[in-house]
Scaffold this motif. Structure first.
Motif, PDB file in Angstrom:
ATOM      1  N   ARG A   3      58.800  26.248 -27.508  1.00 21.95           N
ATOM      2  CA  ARG A   3      57.430  26.694 -27.229  1.00 21.95           C
ATOM      3  C   ARG A   3      57.309  28.180 -27.489  1.00 21.95           C
ATOM      4  O   ARG A   3      58.246  28.936 -27.277  1.00 21.95           O
ATOM      5  N   LEU A  11      51.728  27.462 -19.163  1.00 20.94           N
ATOM      6  CA  LEU A  11      52.456  26.449 -18.399  1.00 20.94           C
ATOM      7  C   LEU A  11      52.918  26.991 -17.048  1.00 20.94           C
ATOM      8  O   LEU A  11      52.887  26.299 -16.039  1.00 20.94           O
ATOM      9  N   THR A  12      53.338  28.215 -17.058  1.00 13.78           N
ATOM     10  CA  THR A  12      54.010  28.752 -15.870  1.00 13.78           C
ATOM     11  C   THR A  12      53.144  29.687 -15.046  1.00 13.78           C
ATOM     12  O   THR A  12      53.479  30.005 -13.914  1.00 13.78           O
ATOM     13  N   GLY A  13      52.066  30.163 -15.642  1.00  6.40           N
ATOM     14  CA  GLY A  13      51.209  31.052 -14.880  1.00  6.40           C
ATOM     15  C   GLY A  13      51.602  32.519 -14.942  1.00  6.40           C
ATOM     16  O   GLY A  13      50.953  33.353 -14.335  1.00  6.40           O
ATOM     17  N   GLU A  43      63.957  24.389 -23.577  1.00  4.18           N
ATOM     18  CA  GLU A  43      63.885  23.748 -22.271  1.00  4.18           C
ATOM     19  C   GLU A  43      64.736  24.506 -21.247  1.00  4.18           C
ATOM     20  O   GLU A  43      64.339  24.714 -20.116  1.00  4.18           O
ATOM     21  N   LEU A  46      63.136  27.527 -19.951  1.00  2.14           N
ATOM     22  CA  LEU A  46      62.149  27.222 -18.921  1.00  2.14           C
ATOM     23  C   LEU A  46      62.808  27.046 -17.557  1.00  2.14           C
ATOM     24  O   LEU A  46      62.296  27.510 -16.538  1.00  2.14           O
ATOM     25  N   GLU A  47      63.945  26.391 -17.555  1.00  5.70           N
ATOM     26  CA  GLU A  47      64.641  26.213 -16.275  1.00  5.70           C
ATOM     27  C   GLU A  47      65.052  27.554 -15.688  1.00  5.70           C
ATOM     28  O   GLU A  47      64.911  27.797 -14.496  1.00  5.70           O
ATOM     29  N   LEU A  49      63.617  30.336 -16.266  1.00  7.26           N
ATOM     30  CA  LEU A  49      62.395  30.991 -15.809  1.00  7.26           C
ATOM     31  C   LEU A  49      61.999  30.482 -14.433  1.00  7.26           C
ATOM     32  O   LEU A  49      61.591  31.248 -13.556  1.00  7.26           O
ATOM     33  N   GLN A  50      62.129  29.196 -14.240  1.00  3.47           N
ATOM     34  CA  GLN A  50      61.785  28.646 -12.930  1.00  3.47           C
ATOM     35  C   GLN A  50      62.662  29.272 -11.843  1.00  3.47           C
ATOM     36  O   GLN A  50      62.160  29.692 -10.798  1.00  3.47           O
ATOM     37  N   LEU A  53      61.470  32.704 -11.124  1.00  2.00           N
ATOM     38  CA  LEU A  53      60.241  32.758 -10.336  1.00  2.00           C
ATOM     39  C   LEU A  53      60.498  32.438  -8.869  1.00  2.00           C
ATOM     40  O   LEU A  53      59.887  33.030  -7.978  1.00  2.00           O
ATOM     41  N   PHE A  54      61.396  31.517  -8.612  1.00  2.00           N
ATOM     42  CA  PHE A  54      61.728  31.235  -7.217  1.00  2.00           C
ATOM     43  C   PHE A  54      62.320  32.473  -6.548  1.00  2.00           C
ATOM     44  O   PHE A  54      61.895  32.871  -5.469  1.00  2.00           O
ATOM     45  N   GLU A  57      59.669  35.048  -6.001  1.00  2.47           N
ATOM     46  CA  GLU A  57      58.811  34.721  -4.865  1.00  2.47           C
ATOM     47  C   GLU A  57      59.462  35.153  -3.556  1.00  2.47           C
ATOM     48  O   GLU A  57      58.779  35.507  -2.606  1.00  2.47           O
ATOM     49  N   LEU A  80      69.349  26.416  -5.321  1.00  2.59           N
ATOM     50  CA  LEU A  80      68.140  25.675  -4.980  1.00  2.59           C
ATOM     51  C   LEU A  80      68.073  25.403  -3.485  1.00  2.59           C
ATOM     52  O   LEU A  80      67.035  25.552  -2.849  1.00  2.59           O
ATOM     53  N   GLN A  83      67.213  28.565  -1.721  1.00  2.00           N
ATOM     54  CA  GLN A  83      65.815  28.919  -1.960  1.00  2.00           C
ATOM     55  C   GLN A  83      64.892  28.084  -1.098  1.00  2.00           C
ATOM     56  O   GLN A  83      63.887  28.568  -0.584  1.00  2.00           O
ATOM     57  N   LEU A  87      62.254  29.609   1.451  1.00  3.60           N
ATOM     58  CA  LEU A  87      60.819  29.349   1.331  1.00  3.60           C
ATOM     59  C   LEU A  87      60.272  28.780   2.635  1.00  3.60           C
ATOM     60  O   LEU A  87      59.180  29.136   3.068  1.00  3.60           O
TER      61      LEU A  87
ATOM     62  N   LEU B  94      52.264  27.675  -0.983  1.00  2.00           N
ATOM     63  CA  LEU B  94      53.687  27.718  -0.659  1.00  2.00           C
ATOM     64  C   LEU B  94      54.230  26.307  -0.474  1.00  2.00           C
ATOM     65  O   LEU B  94      55.333  25.982  -0.917  1.00  2.00           O
ATOM     66  N   MET B  97      54.925  24.879  -3.713  1.00  2.00           N
ATOM     67  CA  MET B  97      56.170  25.410  -4.265  1.00  2.00           C
ATOM     68  C   MET B  97      57.372  24.719  -3.657  1.00  2.00           C
ATOM     69  O   MET B  97      58.338  24.399  -4.355  1.00  2.00           O
ATOM     70  N   ILE B  98      57.324  24.513  -2.367  1.00  2.00           N
ATOM     71  CA  ILE B  98      58.453  23.875  -1.699  1.00  2.00           C
ATOM     72  C   ILE B  98      58.645  22.457  -2.214  1.00  2.00           C
ATOM     73  O   ILE B  98      59.757  22.025  -2.494  1.00  2.00           O
ATOM     74  N   LEU B 101      60.190  22.621  -5.496  1.00  2.00           N
ATOM     75  CA  LEU B 101      61.619  22.921  -5.371  1.00  2.00           C
ATOM     76  C   LEU B 101      62.410  21.685  -4.979  1.00  2.00           C
ATOM     77  O   LEU B 101      63.461  21.394  -5.541  1.00  2.00           O
ATOM     78  N   ILE B 105      65.373  19.806  -7.085  1.00  2.00           N
ATOM     79  CA  ILE B 105      66.710  19.468  -6.604  1.00  2.00           C
ATOM     80  C   ILE B 105      67.070  18.033  -6.988  1.00  2.00           C
ATOM     81  O   ILE B 105      68.147  17.754  -7.502  1.00  2.00           O
ATOM     82  N   LYS B 119      57.263  21.271 -13.047  1.00  2.00           N
ATOM     83  CA  LYS B 119      58.289  22.225 -12.626  1.00  2.00           C
ATOM     84  C   LYS B 119      57.714  23.566 -12.207  1.00  2.00           C
ATOM     85  O   LYS B 119      58.424  24.398 -11.653  1.00  2.00           O
ATOM     86  N   PHE B 120      56.464  23.789 -12.529  1.00  2.00           N
ATOM     87  CA  PHE B 120      55.880  25.091 -12.182  1.00  2.00           C
ATOM     88  C   PHE B 120      54.662  24.966 -11.262  1.00  2.00           C
ATOM     89  O   PHE B 120      53.878  25.889 -11.122  1.00  2.00           O
ATOM     90  N   PHE B 123      53.268  27.853  -8.686  1.00  2.00           N
ATOM     91  CA  PHE B 123      53.495  29.241  -9.079  1.00  2.00           C
ATOM     92  C   PHE B 123      52.197  29.903  -9.499  1.00  2.00           C
ATOM     93  O   PHE B 123      52.032  31.105  -9.354  1.00  2.00           O
ATOM     94  N   ASP B 124      51.332  29.094 -10.053  1.00  2.00           N
ATOM     95  CA  ASP B 124      50.109  29.682 -10.574  1.00  2.00           C
ATOM     96  C   ASP B 124      49.270  30.212  -9.420  1.00  2.00           C
ATOM     97  O   ASP B 124      48.784  29.481  -8.574  1.00  2.00           O
TER      98      ASP B 124
END
Lengths: 249, 249
Positions: A3, A11-13, A43, A46-47, A49-50, A53-54, A57, A80, A83, A87, B94, B97-98, B101, B105, B119-120, B123-124
DNA sequence: ATAAAGTCTGACGTTGCGTCAGGGTCAACA
DNA sequence: TGTTGACCCTGACGCAACGTCAGACTTTAT
């Protein structure tokens, strides 16, 4: 499937500029780049990136996130789980804030009275044990130091570390029914401490003891340790505590 | 009862330097200062600080927070209610997001499969209607401009504004069963637009149309508008849209 | 009265992007 | 095939919201 920036951004914001930024600082460089210099995110990117972002946050500075993700100690599954806890903690902090706010509304109407301290419940952002643990686990300066020593050792050395730790743990596990204060146990624990220090962690007695405590306080650690034998975590905690106390005394 | 910086810092969880900063930029200057220049925070200062922190938590830039707090339109009770909604919204984000997440997992274990979009989730951060409304209500540059024009008009003028708006709305409400595209309606809508512009808002056609949309998309607006007559909100939205389109064409 | 703890004001640094400006690329349509 | 419009790039600069000294003054405690 690859992508380009805009797609990833939508996609991710996150903004395109943010992706540029992450590339520039080496936090997330796309696996592929076209001849014309167009970024192509895979791909796996992207993982990553996720994960970024976690961590973001949770308030981690980008520099640390990069170190964590590249740390040889980094384990995604573990990350994970951590996180998730962090969270949840953040959410309960938000809940406290909401309660504070609702009380404030009533207080403003004169229906109840709040103390000054109550008026700021939930704002104090400084004590999230899971964030703390994450920092302990990978974070801080410890990471780049251990990274450095690892780099110094080269690839071959890195493989050996796991083995070294493994054999050391096995040896210790074999002793787990002896007295943690005994000479043989304490000597082995000394090796463990030296090993950690050699990795660039430089554990003070308190820190060393604290690490031991972590083994029994956090069941995720406990489970992992007990793979070496039933009750191993508790045994280690005891032995490490004793060693730490002797070092101070 | 007056408190000095350190005490306030400990009570609220913000740093001393932050308090200095807020003073410097005029966001929160303590009511009293000793001869030596020591800051002394009053009870009211603490309340203001609480409001600042709530807004900050919602991501408002400090500059806007200052404008909001000083705006003549600012009403604490209303602000608190809005903040509550926004915080609840933040919490549900939130939660998303949880959930994301937790799915991740499971996905990592191969137990389920997630699409990239999933997956996202959470986040937005861009669409919180309450934050949007708060910005509409007090925020942006609009505030200081309208504040300026309001100041220019003096106290007496301010009272009149409410009345002006009221009569204008009544007139419009009386026409709510006519064709929104008709000349008379469009002329009245033109007055409404001029009125807003006169307040220093300078609505572009798009913004004007968007405002109309807000009247029907957000039920709290809708309810308020419909006090002037059943279906008034929808009528206004239509009429404002038509006017906006004609201005562009 | 002197040390320890607290406070002040600059000045500069930092993080995490946003915002242009100037210029190349790519797909589609005429 | 040329051209348009959407998309991409890389600097360079800007900015918010503080953090981090440094140097000097004040207050409190002993």
């Amino acid at each position: 499937m690859l992508r380009k920036v805009k797609e990833v951004a939508e996609l991710t914001g996150v903004s395109i500029r943010t992706l540029h930024h992450y590339d520039r600082i080496g936090l997330l460089s796309p696996e592929h780049v076209t001849e014309a210099g167009y970024r192509q995110y895979s791909e796996r990117d992207l993982e990553t990136l996720q994960q970024i972002l976690f961590f973001r946050e949770l308030g981690f500075p980008l520099k640390n996130i990069g170190e964590i993700l590249q740390s040889p100690e980094y384990d995604k599954a573990e990350a994970l789980a951590l996180q998730r806890e962090a969270l949840l903690e953040k959410r309960s902090r938000l809940d406290r804030m909401i309660r504070t706010l609702e009380n404030t509304i009533q207080d403003a109407k004169g229906e109840i009275k709040m103390t000054d301290k109550e008026k700021f419940e939930g704002f104090d952002f400084t004590n999230n044990p899971y964030e703390e643990e994450a920092r302990q686990r990978w974070g801080n300066e410890a990471v780049d130091r251990s990274k450095q020593t690892l780099a110094d050792m080269g690839q071959e050395g890195q493989k050996q570390i796991g083995e070294q730790m493994d054999t050391l743990f096995r040896r210790l596990a074999a002793m787990r029914h002896r007295d943690p204060a005994s000479d043989e146990v304490q000597k082995a624990i000394g090796e463990w401490h030296a090993f950690l220090n050699g990795m660039g962690h430089t554990y003070s007695p308190e820190a060393f003891k604290g690490l031991g405590q972590l083994y029994i306080q956090d069941e995720r650690f406990t489970r992992n340790m007990d793979k070496f034998g039933d009750g191993f975590a508790k045994f280690m905690a005891d032995a490490m505590g004793i060693r730490a106390d002797r070092m101070k005394g």
